[in-house]
Design a protein around this motif. Structure first.
Motif, PDB file in Angstrom:
ATOM      1  N   SER A 144       0.814  -1.207   0.000  1.00 35.09           N
ATOM      2  CA  SER A 144       0.000   0.000   0.000  1.00 35.09           C
ATOM      3  C   SER A 144       0.851   1.261   0.000  1.00 35.09           C
ATOM      4  N   LEU A 157     -11.160   3.936  13.396  1.00 32.60           N
ATOM      5  CA  LEU A 157     -10.437   2.666  13.360  1.00 32.60           C
ATOM      6  C   LEU A 157     -10.453   2.093  14.770  1.00 32.60           C
ATOM      7  N   TYR A 163      -9.060  -1.094  17.222  1.00 31.93           N
ATOM      8  CA  TYR A 163      -7.994  -2.086  17.299  1.00 31.93           C
ATOM      9  C   TYR A 163      -8.303  -3.135  18.360  1.00 31.93           C
ATOM     10  N   ARG A 168     -10.043  -5.358   0.696  1.00 27.90           N
ATOM     11  CA  ARG A 168      -9.603  -4.288   1.598  1.00 27.90           C
ATOM     12  C   ARG A 168      -9.799  -2.921   0.952  1.00 27.90           C
ATOM     13  N   PHE A 198     -12.088   0.226   2.171  1.00 27.85           N
ATOM     14  CA  PHE A 198     -11.544   1.581   2.325  1.00 27.85           C
ATOM     15  C   PHE A 198     -12.368   2.592   1.526  1.00 27.85           C
ATOM     16  N   ASN A 202      -9.998  -4.060  13.372  1.00 27.03           N
ATOM     17  CA  ASN A 202      -8.865  -4.790  12.812  1.00 27.03           C
ATOM     18  C   ASN A 202      -7.998  -5.342  13.927  1.00 27.03           C
ATOM     19  N   THR A 227      -3.028  -5.011  11.921  1.00 27.71           N
ATOM     20  CA  THR A 227      -3.024  -4.731  10.482  1.00 27.71           C
ATOM     21  C   THR A 227      -2.877  -3.250  10.163  1.00 27.71           C
ATOM     22  N   LEU A 228      -3.783  -2.431  10.649  1.00 27.32           N
ATOM     23  CA  LEU A 228      -3.830  -1.026  10.228  1.00 27.32           C
ATOM     24  C   LEU A 228      -2.949  -0.151  11.118  1.00 27.32           C
ATOM     25  N   THR A 229      -1.661  -0.500  11.179  1.00 24.94           N
ATOM     26  CA  THR A 229      -0.710   0.312  11.947  1.00 24.94           C
ATOM     27  C   THR A 229       0.279   1.045  11.047  1.00 24.94           C
ATOM     28  N   VAL A 247      -1.673   3.319   6.102  1.00 22.09           N
ATOM     29  CA  VAL A 247      -3.104   3.633   6.121  1.00 22.09           C
ATOM     30  C   VAL A 247      -3.311   5.054   5.597  1.00 22.09           C
ATOM     31  N   THR A 282      -0.186   3.102  16.555  1.00 21.17           N
ATOM     32  CA  THR A 282      -1.648   2.978  16.556  1.00 21.17           C
ATOM     33  C   THR A 282      -2.321   4.342  16.633  1.00 21.17           C
ATOM     34  N   ARG A 314      -2.189   6.655  13.534  1.00 20.25           N
ATOM     35  CA  ARG A 314      -3.071   6.477  12.371  1.00 20.25           C
ATOM     36  C   ARG A 314      -4.142   7.557  12.331  1.00 20.25           C
TER      37      ARG A 314
END
Length: 448
Positions: free
Chosen positions: A15, A182, A184, A217, A221, A234, A237-239, A242, A264, A267
């Motif tokens: 990404s 988001l 976590y 994914r 988004f 999530n 994953t989304l650390t 993003v 975290t 983000r």
């Protein structure tokens, strides 16, 4: 580039390839080739090569006069081998990271250059201001610590409870302001449980983990950006990588890792049009355990060698924050007014006092004994650790003094997670009184 030298910019996630290309083009740098699968921009003749770490590990690396490693704290084995390859000994490597504190990072990089800290970037408008609420946290007293982090299986059992998950949803409904969020979780089961409870509350929520296909994914988004999906839950994953307008973070994953914690919260620190602040809902106790992200920074790279007891390379370790009694917002320990609700924190007297009433002598009625709270015990243990480090004592001294004060050992994980905190006059006076009592006892026994 002006000297026709090639630059390699290596990124750790697919990404980030597209994000990096877009960022360079936005700055007027269109002379870009990409090394990643059969990317449409594959062109080895271009002076800037944006490469995925995974592709570089499998291919012959292009010649370059400079290598820039993004997210350097990830420390991929293939990158470490590359940096120590004699054929690249004369090529400078520059690592980029918001959290350059990984153990052993100093074995591969020579110097740490701090361009700006989080608080400075917020003040300058490059990052978003934030506010934190800490309404609840799980009981981690039975969760073991393995290699400096919570045991994941036991952590999941402690966090994935219906009452705790329900409280996460209720708090978001009350505090989240329906912002793009988001969330976590500890593991897949926990994150999916959180998603399900949000759905039951009528909130559009979707789930993402490392096994979510790239195409799915991206669809999630797109729905998130369009406002169709309000929350993405999530796990692990989304650390990084993003590229979303996030205005609320729900942190339900307890950690002892400063890097994971800062990444975290980070983000949601990106600025965006119309964004006044980031709201953080901490259901993990991470702020009380690690501090505010604006207070976490280190002055040196970690060389991988074991640290001595009490050794810390922070320039000045800020006292851990406290919770506002009025609204559960996290506030700096020395703050006099809560920024969230405006409540004025009343200074606490250093002398213990208990409510009671006058009784007739000999009636047998006694005032109720003062019972310290778990937070007060944890704070006291942190003060003992400060004194121990100050005097060169072992951590066991702090545990013994804690037991002397409260009649039991500080065995629960939350108390033991307390970092050294500058002691109050009351605590120093108590330590002094114990030393005096000890000396008097020795004299009474004829000892010198």
């Amino acid at each position: 580039m002006e000297r026709d030298h090639r630059v390699i910019f290596a990124v750790p996630a697919l990404s980030l390839v597209e994000q990096t290309v877009s960022a360079f083009c936005g700055e007027g740098l269109g002379c870009i080739g990409v090394v990643q699968a059969d990317h449409v921009l594959t062109d080895p003749s271009q002076p800037v090569q944006v490469c995925s770490v995974q592709s570089l590990a499998r291919r012959e690396k292009p010649e370059a006069a400079l290598v820039i490693i993004d997210e350097a704290h990830r420390m991929f084995a293939s990158v470490n081998e590359w940096m120590t390859d004699p054929e690249w000994a004369n090529v400078p490597f520059i690592g980029l990271s918001a959290t350059p504190w990984a153990r052993g990072l100093g074995k591969y990089y020579d110097d740490l250059i701090i361009a700006a800290r989080t608080a400075e970037l917020i003040e300058a408008g490059y990052l978003s201001p934030f506010i934190v609420f800490a309404p609840s946290e799980p009981d981690l007293s039975d969760v073991a610590t393995i290699a400096g982090e919570f045991h994941q299986g036991e952590l999941s059992d402690a966090c994935n409870k219906s009452t705790l998950v329900g409280d996460v949803v209720a708090t978001w409904l009350a505090r989240g302001e329906k912002r793009p969020t988001l969330c976590y979780g500890v593991d897949r089961a926990h994150a999916e449980h959180l998603q399900q409870r949000f759905l039951e509350a009528g909130v559009a929520a979707e789930f993402v983990d490392a096994y979510t296909p790239v195409e799915e994914r991206e669809r999630i988004f797109r729905r998130f950006r369009a406002g169709v999906t309000k929350i993405i839950t999530n796990c692990a994953t989304l650390t990084t990588g993003v590229d979303l307008d996030v205005r609320c973070i729900v942190d339900a994953k307890p950690t002892k890792s400063e890097m994971l914690f800062v990444q975290t919260i980070g983000r949601g620190l990106r600025t965006a049009s119309g964004k006044d602040k980031l709201i953080v809902l901490d259901h993990a106790g991470n702020h009380l355990r690690l501090g505010l992200v604006t207070d976490i920074h280190h002055e040196h790279l970690d060389d991988g060698k074991p640290k001595k007891a009490g050794e810390d390379d922070r320039e000045r370790k800020a006292p851990l924050p406290r919770i506002c009694d009025g609204c559960s917002a996290v506030m700096p320990r020395k703050a006099a007014v809560c920024e969230a609700c405006g409540a004025v924190r009343e200074a606490k007297c250093e002398v213990d006092a208990v409510d009671g009433e006058l009784v007739e002598l000999g009636s047998g009625t006694r005032a109720e004994k003062w019972a310290p709270t778990a937070s007060e015990k944890r704070e006291f243990f942190g003060e003992l650790r400060f004194i121990a480090a100050e005097r060169g004592y072992s951590d066991g001294w702090a545990s013994h003094k804690f037991r002397e004060k409260f009649g039991h050992w500080p065995n629960d994980a939350w108390t033991r997670s307390a970092g050294p905190t500058a002691p109050s006059l009351k605590t120093r006076n108590w330590i002094r009184s114990r030393a005096i009592a000890f000396a008097k006892g020795r004299r009474a026994n004829g000892e010198t």
